[in-house]
Design a protein around this motif. Structure first.
Motif, PDB file in Angstrom:
ATOM      1  N   ILE A 213      37.120  30.455  56.421  1.00  0.00           N
ATOM      2  CA  ILE A 213      36.970  29.727  55.156  1.00  0.00           C
ATOM      3  C   ILE A 213      35.966  30.454  54.243  1.00  0.00           C
ATOM      4  O   ILE A 213      36.165  30.542  53.027  1.00  0.00           O
ATOM      5  CB  ILE A 213      36.516  28.280  55.410  1.00  0.00           C
ATOM      6  CG1 ILE A 213      37.523  27.550  56.306  1.00  0.00           C
ATOM      7  CG2 ILE A 213      36.338  27.534  54.096  1.00  0.00           C
ATOM      8  CD1 ILE A 213      38.918  27.470  55.735  1.00  0.00           C
ATOM      9  N   ILE A 214      34.908  30.989  54.859  1.00  0.00           N
ATOM     10  CA  ILE A 214      33.925  31.742  54.066  1.00  0.00           C
ATOM     11  C   ILE A 214      34.571  32.957  53.423  1.00  0.00           C
ATOM     12  O   ILE A 214      34.296  33.303  52.255  1.00  0.00           O
ATOM     13  CB  ILE A 214      32.727  32.159  54.942  1.00  0.00           C
ATOM     14  CG1 ILE A 214      31.913  30.918  55.350  1.00  0.00           C
ATOM     15  CG2 ILE A 214      31.826  33.147  54.206  1.00  0.00           C
ATOM     16  CD1 ILE A 214      30.790  31.217  56.323  1.00  0.00           C
ATOM     17  N   ALA A 215      35.437  33.620  54.183  1.00  0.00           N
ATOM     18  CA  ALA A 215      36.138  34.789  53.634  1.00  0.00           C
ATOM     19  C   ALA A 215      36.980  34.390  52.424  1.00  0.00           C
ATOM     20  O   ALA A 215      37.007  35.097  51.397  1.00  0.00           O
ATOM     21  CB  ALA A 215      37.024  35.411  54.713  1.00  0.00           C
TER      22      ALA A 215
ATOM     23  N   ILE B 206      36.922  32.644  37.287  1.00  0.00           N
ATOM     24  CA  ILE B 206      36.504  32.008  38.547  1.00  0.00           C
ATOM     25  C   ILE B 206      36.941  30.547  38.525  1.00  0.00           C
ATOM     26  O   ILE B 206      36.665  29.824  37.574  1.00  0.00           O
ATOM     27  CB  ILE B 206      34.977  32.083  38.728  1.00  0.00           C
ATOM     28  CG1 ILE B 206      34.522  33.533  38.786  1.00  0.00           C
ATOM     29  CG2 ILE B 206      34.535  31.341  39.987  1.00  0.00           C
ATOM     30  CD1 ILE B 206      33.030  33.697  38.840  1.00  0.00           C
ATOM     31  N   LYS B 207      37.638  30.136  39.576  1.00  0.00           N
ATOM     32  CA  LYS B 207      38.089  28.757  39.671  1.00  0.00           C
ATOM     33  C   LYS B 207      37.029  27.926  40.381  1.00  0.00           C
ATOM     34  O   LYS B 207      36.885  28.000  41.602  1.00  0.00           O
ATOM     35  CB  LYS B 207      39.410  28.690  40.430  1.00  0.00           C
ATOM     36  CG  LYS B 207      40.546  29.390  39.689  1.00  0.00           C
ATOM     37  CD  LYS B 207      41.844  29.286  40.472  1.00  0.00           C
ATOM     38  CE  LYS B 207      42.984  29.985  39.722  1.00  0.00           C
ATOM     39  NZ  LYS B 207      44.255  29.922  40.472  1.00  0.00           N
ATOM     40  N   LEU B 208      36.257  27.175  39.587  1.00  0.00           N
ATOM     41  CA  LEU B 208      35.167  26.364  40.130  1.00  0.00           C
ATOM     42  C   LEU B 208      35.691  25.329  41.121  1.00  0.00           C
ATOM     43  O   LEU B 208      35.047  25.031  42.117  1.00  0.00           O
ATOM     44  CB  LEU B 208      34.409  25.675  38.985  1.00  0.00           C
ATOM     45  CG  LEU B 208      33.154  24.890  39.387  1.00  0.00           C
ATOM     46  CD1 LEU B 208      32.141  25.811  40.066  1.00  0.00           C
ATOM     47  CD2 LEU B 208      32.543  24.223  38.162  1.00  0.00           C
ATOM     48  N   ASN B 209      36.874  24.800  40.843  1.00  0.00           N
ATOM     49  CA  ASN B 209      37.451  23.805  41.753  1.00  0.00           C
ATOM     50  C   ASN B 209      37.679  24.386  43.141  1.00  0.00           C
ATOM     51  O   ASN B 209      37.450  23.728  44.158  1.00  0.00           O
ATOM     52  CB  ASN B 209      38.773  23.262  41.185  1.00  0.00           C
ATOM     53  CG  ASN B 209      38.542  22.310  40.024  1.00  0.00           C
ATOM     54  OD1 ASN B 209      37.443  21.765  39.883  1.00  0.00           O
ATOM     55  ND2 ASN B 209      39.562  22.118  39.196  1.00  0.00           N
TER      56      ASN B 209
ATOM     57  N   GLY C 170      33.666  24.895  49.550  1.00  0.00           N
ATOM     58  CA  GLY C 170      32.317  24.475  49.932  1.00  0.00           C
ATOM     59  C   GLY C 170      32.322  23.159  50.663  1.00  0.00           C
ATOM     60  O   GLY C 170      31.617  22.972  51.671  1.00  0.00           O
ATOM     61  N   GLY C 171      33.128  22.208  50.168  1.00  0.00           N
ATOM     62  CA  GLY C 171      33.232  20.903  50.834  1.00  0.00           C
ATOM     63  C   GLY C 171      33.797  21.023  52.238  1.00  0.00           C
ATOM     64  O   GLY C 171      33.322  20.373  53.184  1.00  0.00           O
TER      65      GLY C 171
ATOM     66  N   MET D  95      33.068  21.075  58.098  1.00  0.00           N
ATOM     67  CA  MET D  95      33.260  21.787  59.373  1.00  0.00           C
ATOM     68  C   MET D  95      31.924  22.063  60.056  1.00  0.00           C
ATOM     69  O   MET D  95      31.820  21.974  61.290  1.00  0.00           O
ATOM     70  CB  MET D  95      34.020  23.094  59.124  1.00  0.00           C
ATOM     71  CG  MET D  95      35.461  22.887  58.693  1.00  0.00           C
ATOM     72  SD  MET D  95      36.319  24.433  58.340  1.00  0.00           S
ATOM     73  CE  MET D  95      36.443  25.132  59.962  1.00  0.00           C
ATOM     74  N   ALA D  96      30.895  22.388  59.247  1.00  0.00           N
ATOM     75  CA  ALA D  96      29.574  22.652  59.828  1.00  0.00           C
ATOM     76  C   ALA D  96      29.006  21.391  60.475  1.00  0.00           C
ATOM     77  O   ALA D  96      28.446  21.439  61.579  1.00  0.00           O
ATOM     78  CB  ALA D  96      28.629  23.173  58.753  1.00  0.00           C
TER      79      ALA D  96
END
Length: 585
Positions: A36-38, A52-55, A61-62, A67-68
């Motif tokens: 997901i980070i990738a 850049i798509k902020l959404n 990020g959510g 997951m964390a």
């Protein structure tokens, strides 16, 4: 061995099952997070003219936060269940060992030795506990982490995943060679643990003797030798295991360099269409996970191999069967206190060349007082140990109450044959608590009566707390004579049919000794009394005196018959009388 050990899991089976389940969930989440980070990094790494798509960033990020948190919860739960399962398993295993040892005969205990049994119940159980903890958690986590991480490297990096496949065989081989070299050293340390425990136990138990002979320096040197031997082997093993870290570092940086070089080359060559910056950065994370999993697996392997020796030693105790057992349909009623030895011979080990007792024929009527005299090593204690079946006769038959002792229930027999051993032992607790070892339900009046018979009541009442006086471990806060009298009172509370005193009045003066014997004659006339003594004055009023010599009965008779006619008895009597006359002068 595994089947034997797993019986100790019992009520902790659920925790043992839940641990690998939550570990597996944690591993899956940890392997998905870099993926997901990738995606997040790739969405930020926009090209020319792109927005850049902020959404997308918020969504990724959510997901990462969720997951964390889930990974954290799974990790915490797996740790909690693992701790519960491993600690509970160790508790049960230690209890099983302790209960097993309680059923051992003296012969079983002699076979293992006390220091070795202590080591097995402490160090060895701890090693098995750590191994079990690693098996249900780390040994599940590492292979799963390595497999999932390898799969993810091919999903993200395509052909770059072969870098990780290529590094696993040589790294595994090196780690295996390290373990192979270190394991024999771990095998050697356990007997040295026994030696160290033996040195400590002997020193602590005999600290008064050590100090009275000013042998502290000698004992320190003996301890240092045992401790140094243990340290040398552990140092050698740890020195070999220390290669783990530099080898892992070498392969990690080799993989890192290869991924960065080839990844950068592919990014530039394909203009980011084949692989992107975010993918390369997370390939490094997966590489770290793979290598760390391999290193952890090597440590798990080391712990398990080391614990195999501990597990074997634990199972030796669990598999050991007591050489003395109650028969089926055992007799529980002892008719009287008569004792018969019919051509009895005995030796402590089947491999022993000669018998300790040879051809013993002896018949004691119920209620008789029997004295036993003999030099050191004449097997006086060995003789009486056969009556309460602390050992079994090698040949011949020992009878109590007209029945072979092997026909009785062991507890019933030993409750009716009360023994005050040569080495008296008191336990930490009050005087009342120690006395009630003889009879847990004894009233205070019964305790006082037994102590009066044993000539202990007077000195007990001299203590500020009386019968509630606290006895330190081993009875270190009472004198030898007081300890002996308390042990006699404890034995009397069993109300036995046979009372055996194994040189248990040696620390009391002759007057107190005479008063104890007088009380026995007057208050327990029906009890058979067998008195082993070094002083002829302790047995001269006995119904019969047995002279032991070299494991055989040399003579039987009363004081007047033996004096002047039996060389051994006469020599002992004259020596003690002369010594007594000299003291009076």
């Amino acid at each position: 061995m595994v089947k034997k050990l797993t019986k100790s899991i019992r009520e902790y089976k659920l925790a043992s099952i839940l641990t690998p389940i939550f570990v597996s969930l944690e591993v899956v989440l940890e392997c998905l997070i870099p993926f997901i980070i990738a995606k997040l990094v790739n969405s930020i790494d926009v090209g020319a003219g792109e927005t850049i798509k902020l959404n997308d960033i918020l969504i990724y990020g959510g997901i990462l936060v969720a997951m964390a948190v889930a990974s954290l919860v799974c990790g915490a739960l797996s740790g909690a269940f693992c701790a519960k399962a491993s600690a509970g398993f160790a508790k049960n295993l230690r209890k099983d060992l302790y209960y097993k040892i309680q059923d051992f005969s003296f012969e079983n205990i002699d076979k293992f030795s006390t220091p070795s049994l202590v080591t097995r119940m402490t160090t060895d159980v701890t090693n098995v506990q750590f191994a079990y903890m690693m098996i249900i958690r780390i040994a599940v986590r590492c292979p799963l982490m390595m497999i999932f991480s390898l799969v993810m490297t091919f999903i993200i990096g395509g052909s770059l995943g072969w870098i990780f496949i290529g590094v696993i065989p040589p790294l595994s081989l090196l780690l295996f060679l390290i373990m192979k070299k270190a394991m024999p050293l771990y095998h050697k340390v356990f007997k040295k643990y026994d030696n160290l425990n033996e040195s400590i136990q002997e020193n602590v138990r005999g600290i008064r003797v050590v100090k009275s002979f000013v042998r502290e320096d000698y004992e320190k040197k003996k301890f240092d030798k045992a401790s140094t031997d243990l340290q040398i082997d552990f140092t050698k093993a740890e020195r070999i295991l220390a290669w783990n870290n530099p080898i892992m570092q070498f392969f990690f940086y080799a993989v890192l360099s290869s991924v960065l070089f080839l990844g950068s080359y592919l990014i530039i060559r394909s203009s980011g269409t084949t692989i992107r910056v975010g993918d390369v950065s997370q390939l490094i994370v997966y590489g770290m996970q793979i290598l760390m999993s391999l290193m952890m697996l090597s440590m798990v392997f080391a712990m398990i191999v080391m614990s195999i020796e501990s597990a074997r030693r634990v199972c030796e105790v669990l598999d050991e069967e007591s050489t003395l057992k109650s028969p089926d349909n055992a007799v529980t009623d002892i008719a009287d206190g008569s004792v018969d030895f019919d051509n009895v011979s005995f030796k402590y080990a089947t491999a022993a060349e000669r018998n300790v007792l040879e051809g013993i024929d002896l018949h004691i009527r119920s209620g008789e007082t029997i004295g036993i005299i003999g030099g050191t090593g004449s097997s006086k204690t060995s003789l009486v140990n056969l009556i309460s079946r602390l050992y079994d006769a090698t040949d011949g038959t020992v009878k109590v109450g007209g029945r072979d002792v092997k026909e009785y229930d062991l507890n019933a027999l030993r409750n009716q044959v009360s023994v005050v051993l040569q080495k008296n032992e008191l336990f930490s607790g009050t005087i009342k608590e120690n006395l009630r070892w003889g009879d847990p339900d004894a009233t205070d009046e019964e305790l006082e009566e037994a102590c009066k018979l044993a000539q202990a009541d007077e000195f007990i009442r001299g203590f500020p707390q009386g019968y509630d006086t606290y006895i330190e471990q081993g009875g270190t806060n009472v004198s030898g004579g007081q300890k002996q009298r308390l042990c006699i009172a404890r034995a009397l509370l069993k109300k036995p049919k046979i009372l055996i005193l194994d040189d248990s009045t040696s620390a009391v003066d002759t007057r107190t000794d005479a008063l104890i014997r007088k009380a026995f004659r007057e208050y327990i006339p029906q009890t058979t009394k067998i008195i082993i003594a070094q002083r002829t004055s302790s047995v001269e009023d006995a119904d019969r005196i047995i002279i032991m010599d070299g494991g055989k009965i040399n003579a039987v008779g009363v004081h007047e018959e033996l004096l002047g006619k039996n060389a051994i008895y006469t020599e002992v009597f004259n020596t003690q009388n002369k010594k007594g006359c000299g003291d009076e002068e």
